[in-house]
Every structure is written in C-alpha cells, then in structure tokens.
Design a protein around this motif. Structure first.
Motif, PDB file in Angstrom:
ATOM      1  N   PHE A  66       6.884  -1.485   8.867  1.00  0.00           N
ATOM      2  CA  PHE A  66       6.575  -0.499   8.065  1.00  0.00           C
ATOM      3  C   PHE A  66       7.761   0.189   7.679  1.00  0.00           C
ATOM      4  N   TRP A  67       7.998   0.779   6.528  1.00  0.00           N
ATOM      5  CA  TRP A  67       9.235   1.526   6.122  1.00  0.00           C
ATOM      6  C   TRP A  67       8.685   2.921   5.915  1.00  0.00           C
ATOM      7  N   ARG A  68       9.662   3.824   6.184  1.00  0.00           N
ATOM      8  CA  ARG A  68       9.487   5.111   6.094  1.00  0.00           C
ATOM      9  C   ARG A  68       9.194   5.313   4.706  1.00  0.00           C
ATOM     10  N   PRO A  69       7.989   6.198   4.280  1.00  0.00           N
ATOM     11  CA  PRO A  69       7.594   6.376   3.093  1.00  0.00           C
ATOM     12  C   PRO A  69       8.703   6.791   2.308  1.00  0.00           C
ATOM     13  N   THR A  70       9.041   5.989   1.052  1.00  0.00           N
ATOM     14  CA  THR A  70       9.926   6.576  -0.032  1.00  0.00           C
ATOM     15  C   THR A  70       9.246   7.725  -1.062  1.00  0.00           C
ATOM     16  N   ILE A  71       9.871   8.433  -1.769  1.00  0.00           N
ATOM     17  CA  ILE A  71       9.287   9.260  -2.848  1.00  0.00           C
ATOM     18  C   ILE A  71       8.504   8.416  -3.731  1.00  0.00           C
ATOM     19  N   GLY A  72       8.819   7.229  -4.046  1.00  0.00           N
ATOM     20  CA  GLY A  72       7.871   6.461  -4.954  1.00  0.00           C
ATOM     21  C   GLY A  72       6.901   6.049  -4.484  1.00  0.00           C
ATOM     22  N   ALA A  73       6.688   5.711  -3.036  1.00  0.00           N
ATOM     23  CA  ALA A  73       5.356   5.143  -2.431  1.00  0.00           C
ATOM     24  C   ALA A  73       4.656   6.601  -2.163  1.00  0.00           C
ATOM     25  N   ALA A  74       5.401   7.534  -1.683  1.00  0.00           N
ATOM     26  CA  ALA A  74       4.603   8.791  -1.407  1.00  0.00           C
ATOM     27  C   ALA A  74       3.925   9.225  -2.619  1.00  0.00           C
ATOM     28  N   ALA A  75       4.582   9.297  -3.800  1.00  0.00           N
ATOM     29  CA  ALA A  75       3.990   9.739  -5.090  1.00  0.00           C
ATOM     30  C   ALA A  75       2.949   8.960  -5.524  1.00  0.00           C
ATOM     31  N   TRP A  76       2.960   7.689  -5.046  1.00  0.00           N
ATOM     32  CA  TRP A  76       1.728   6.818  -5.623  1.00  0.00           C
ATOM     33  C   TRP A  76       0.461   7.169  -4.533  1.00  0.00           C
ATOM     34  N   LEU A  77       0.898   7.299  -3.272  1.00  0.00           N
ATOM     35  CA  LEU A  77      -0.141   7.492  -2.338  1.00  0.00           C
ATOM     36  C   LEU A  77      -0.979   8.869  -2.622  1.00  0.00           C
ATOM     37  N   GLU A  78       0.030  10.109  -2.965  1.00  0.00           N
ATOM     38  CA  GLU A  78      -0.553  11.188  -3.123  1.00  0.00           C
ATOM     39  C   GLU A  78      -1.303  11.640  -4.465  1.00  0.00           C
ATOM     40  N   GLU A  79      -0.457  10.914  -5.455  1.00  0.00           N
ATOM     41  CA  GLU A  79      -0.728  11.304  -6.874  1.00  0.00           C
ATOM     42  C   GLU A  79      -1.832  10.188  -7.609  1.00  0.00           C
ATOM     43  N   VAL A  80      -1.871   9.017  -6.958  1.00  0.00           N
ATOM     44  CA  VAL A  80      -2.696   7.996  -7.332  1.00  0.00           C
ATOM     45  C   VAL A  80      -3.791   7.465  -6.586  1.00  0.00           C
ATOM     46  N   ALA A  81      -3.222   7.009  -5.396  1.00  0.00           N
ATOM     47  CA  ALA A  81      -4.312   6.267  -4.456  1.00  0.00           C
ATOM     48  C   ALA A  81      -5.161   7.397  -3.749  1.00  0.00           C
ATOM     49  N   GLY A  82      -4.427   8.558  -3.293  1.00  0.00           N
ATOM     50  CA  GLY A  82      -5.259   9.629  -2.595  1.00  0.00           C
ATOM     51  C   GLY A  82      -6.285  10.034  -3.186  1.00  0.00           C
ATOM     52  N   PRO A  83      -6.297  10.634  -4.544  1.00  0.00           N
ATOM     53  CA  PRO A  83      -7.492  11.068  -5.399  1.00  0.00           C
ATOM     54  C   PRO A  83      -8.747   9.930  -5.550  1.00  0.00           C
ATOM     55  N   LEU A  84      -8.263   8.879  -5.599  1.00  0.00           N
ATOM     56  CA  LEU A  84      -9.242   7.866  -5.992  1.00  0.00           C
ATOM     57  C   LEU A  84      -9.781   7.268  -4.753  1.00  0.00           C
ATOM     58  N   MET A  85      -9.172   7.386  -3.520  1.00  0.00           N
ATOM     59  CA  MET A  85      -9.496   6.669  -2.364  1.00  0.00           C
ATOM     60  C   MET A  85      -9.755   7.548  -1.446  1.00  0.00           C
ATOM     61  N   ALA A  86     -10.627   8.866  -1.501  1.00  0.00           N
ATOM     62  CA  ALA A  86     -10.626   9.784  -0.421  1.00  0.00           C
ATOM     63  C   ALA A  86     -11.165   9.511   0.816  1.00  0.00           C
ATOM     64  N   GLU A  87     -12.150   8.320   0.847  1.00  0.00           N
ATOM     65  CA  GLU A  87     -12.714   8.071   2.184  1.00  0.00           C
ATOM     66  C   GLU A  87     -11.585   7.863   3.175  1.00  0.00           C
ATOM     67  N   ALA A 107       5.344  -3.354  -6.358  1.00  0.00           N
ATOM     68  CA  ALA A 107       4.062  -3.469  -5.609  1.00  0.00           C
ATOM     69  C   ALA A 107       3.226  -2.388  -6.053  1.00  0.00           C
ATOM     70  N   PHE A 108       3.739  -1.337  -6.784  1.00  0.00           N
ATOM     71  CA  PHE A 108       2.815  -0.352  -7.146  1.00  0.00           C
ATOM     72  C   PHE A 108       2.564  -0.348  -8.632  1.00  0.00           C
ATOM     73  N   ARG A 109       2.972  -1.178  -9.201  1.00  0.00           N
ATOM     74  CA  ARG A 109       2.752  -1.309 -10.611  1.00  0.00           C
ATOM     75  C   ARG A 109       1.355  -1.579 -10.998  1.00  0.00           C
ATOM     76  N   ASP A 110       0.804  -1.103 -11.758  1.00  0.00           N
ATOM     77  CA  ASP A 110      -0.779  -1.409 -12.263  1.00  0.00           C
ATOM     78  C   ASP A 110      -1.641  -1.010 -11.295  1.00  0.00           C
ATOM     79  N   LEU A 111      -1.338  -0.422 -10.060  1.00  0.00           N
ATOM     80  CA  LEU A 111      -2.304  -0.200  -9.073  1.00  0.00           C
ATOM     81  C   LEU A 111      -2.845   1.113  -9.350  1.00  0.00           C
ATOM     82  N   ASP A 112      -3.662   1.412 -10.261  1.00  0.00           N
ATOM     83  CA  ASP A 112      -4.155   2.611 -10.832  1.00  0.00           C
ATOM     84  C   ASP A 112      -5.497   2.865 -10.895  1.00  0.00           C
ATOM     85  N   THR A 113      -6.280   1.842 -10.538  1.00  0.00           N
ATOM     86  CA  THR A 113      -7.760   2.054 -10.412  1.00  0.00           C
ATOM     87  C   THR A 113      -8.285   1.746  -9.095  1.00  0.00           C
ATOM     88  N   PRO A 114      -9.627   2.107  -8.841  1.00  0.00           N
ATOM     89  CA  PRO A 114     -10.195   2.084  -7.563  1.00  0.00           C
ATOM     90  C   PRO A 114     -10.277   0.515  -7.027  1.00  0.00           C
TER      91      PRO A 114
END
Length: 247
Positions: A66-87, A107-114
């Motif tokens: 595991f890498w410490r979360p980068t800004i890019g990974a954190a932004a994807w997690l908080e702004e894209v994945a988080g709202p779509l995958m709340a469970e 690794a985060f390109r195109d990962l924008d749908t549930p």
C-alpha cells in the motif's frame, strides 16, 4: 533502538532519576515503552517525512504493498468513488484500490461509473492474500493514523482544491505539480502546503505578523519527550502519596 536513541533514552532515565526522583523500577511497562518510542522519534524525527519522500510503501503481504494516498488517488477516492460507492464494504474496496495504485495515474482513468469502479476495486481487494485484520493494519499505517496529519483547521484553511494546492506547491518549491499529485502522499503535500501558508501569513509583505511559534519536527519530538517525563513523574508521585496515605 539506534545508538543515538539509546543515548537519548539513557539521558532521559538519568534526568528522571536525578531531577525528578523517578527510577526505572518505579515506571510501568507502558511508560517505559512510551519513553522508548519518544526517544526513538527524537533520534530520527524526520523518519516519516523521509520515508514518504523516498516513496516507501507499506507491506500488506507477499507481493502486495500500500502506498500512502497521493493527492491524485485521494481526489479520485473522495470526489469520484466515494459519492458513487457510499456503502461501507464497497468504499473499503475502493480505498484498497486507491492505496495499491496511488502512484499510477493511468490506473484511475475511465473509472468514473459505479460498474467500472466496482469491478476494478473488487478485483484489487480479492487479489490480496491476507486476512482482513492484516489489511486493516496496513490501511491504518498507510493512512498515518498517529496524530501526524494536519488539523481540521489547517485543512479547512488550505481547502483551495487539490489543483490549486499542487500549483501553489509547484510555485513555491519548484517541484512540478504532477509530482505533488502523483509522487507525494496527500498528507505530506498538505503539511508542506500549510507550513508554507503559515510562513506566508507570518512574513508576508516583509512584515512580521503575530503568529504562534512554529516548531520543527525535532523541537516537537524533544517537547513530546519532556511532556512524557513530567507525566510519568506526576503518576509516580501520586502513586507514592497514595501508598503513604494507606499506612
């Protein structure tokens, strides 16, 4: 401990004995362990920052890090994945995916749908041959859950958006914004950002503004050791007084 940490620990014990009247035998095992950690931190107060800058990941199991979360990974997690995958279970899988691929922009390109996120995150989670407890420990370590992150006040003060933060860091440090986004952890980047903001508030415009004293990592490590010694001495004193009162 390192030789330097050993010397600091010996000095701390001598000070406790000579100045505060506390001997090693008076201390509880947990207090001794805490003092060892404090002395080890003082011996190398920049360890966490050094490890982050050097890109040292957290080992989960054989072949998985595991890498410490980068800004890019954190932004994807908080702004894209988080709202779509709340469970919660789905979000945990997304977090695992973000930590595994934190330094891989592609690794985060195109990962924008549930469906895309669920498929990628589930595949990442199922590929780890470790127990849930082992994964949880690695997650906690990668996220730095040791009171080392910026405070809520610092974060709200720096809440100008990830892109603006990276741009500010680039202008102040000369390190490209893309490197701040994908090559440094978000916690490290935020710490640098808030440090720069504090410095700018204190010395902006060539005038020294009133601001709380800024302690560097070594100063804080020394202060933490001193606070711990006082806490130990107070506890020992209270214990002795309680015993005297029972006689």
């Amino acid at each position: 401990m390192t030789p330097r940490a050993d010397r600091i620990f010996a000095g701390a014990l001598a000070d406790l004995d000579g100045r505060l009247g506390v001997k090693l035998a008076d201390m509880e095992p947990g207090e001794i362990a805490a003092l060892v950690r404090a002395c080890d931190r003082e011996a190398n107060p920049w360890r966490d920052a050094d490890a982050d800058a050097a890109g040292v990941p957290v080992r989960v199991c054989d072949g998985v890090w595991f890498w410490r979360p980068t800004i890019g990974a954190a932004a994807w997690l908080e702004e894209v994945a988080g709202p779509l995958m709340a469970e919660s279970a789905q979000y945990r899988a997304c977090l695992i995916y973000a930590l595994v691929h934190a330094r891989e922009p592609e690794a985060f390109r195109d990962l924008d749908t549930p469906s895309k996120i669920r498929r990628a995150a589930t595949r990442a989670a199922l590929s780890i041959a470790a127990t849930p407890q082992e994964v949880d420990r690695a997650i906690e370590k990668a996220l730095g859950m040791r009171n080392s992150s910026p405070s809520d006040a610092d974060i709200s003060d720096a809440a100008a958006g990830w892109a603006n933060i990276a741009a500010r860091l680039e202008s102040q440090t000369g390190i490209p914004a893309s490197e701040w986004i994908w090559k440094r952890s978000s916690a490290y980047a935020m710490k640098c950002y808030t440090d720069l903001s504090t410095f700018a508030r204190a010395y902006g415009g060539g005038r020294h503004a009133p601001v709380r004293e800024m302690l560097d990592e070594l100063d804080e490590a020394v202060a933490a050791r001193q606070r711990l010694k006082v806490k130990i001495a107070r506890r020992v004193k209270e214990t002795r007084e309680a015993k005297d009162g029972d006689r």
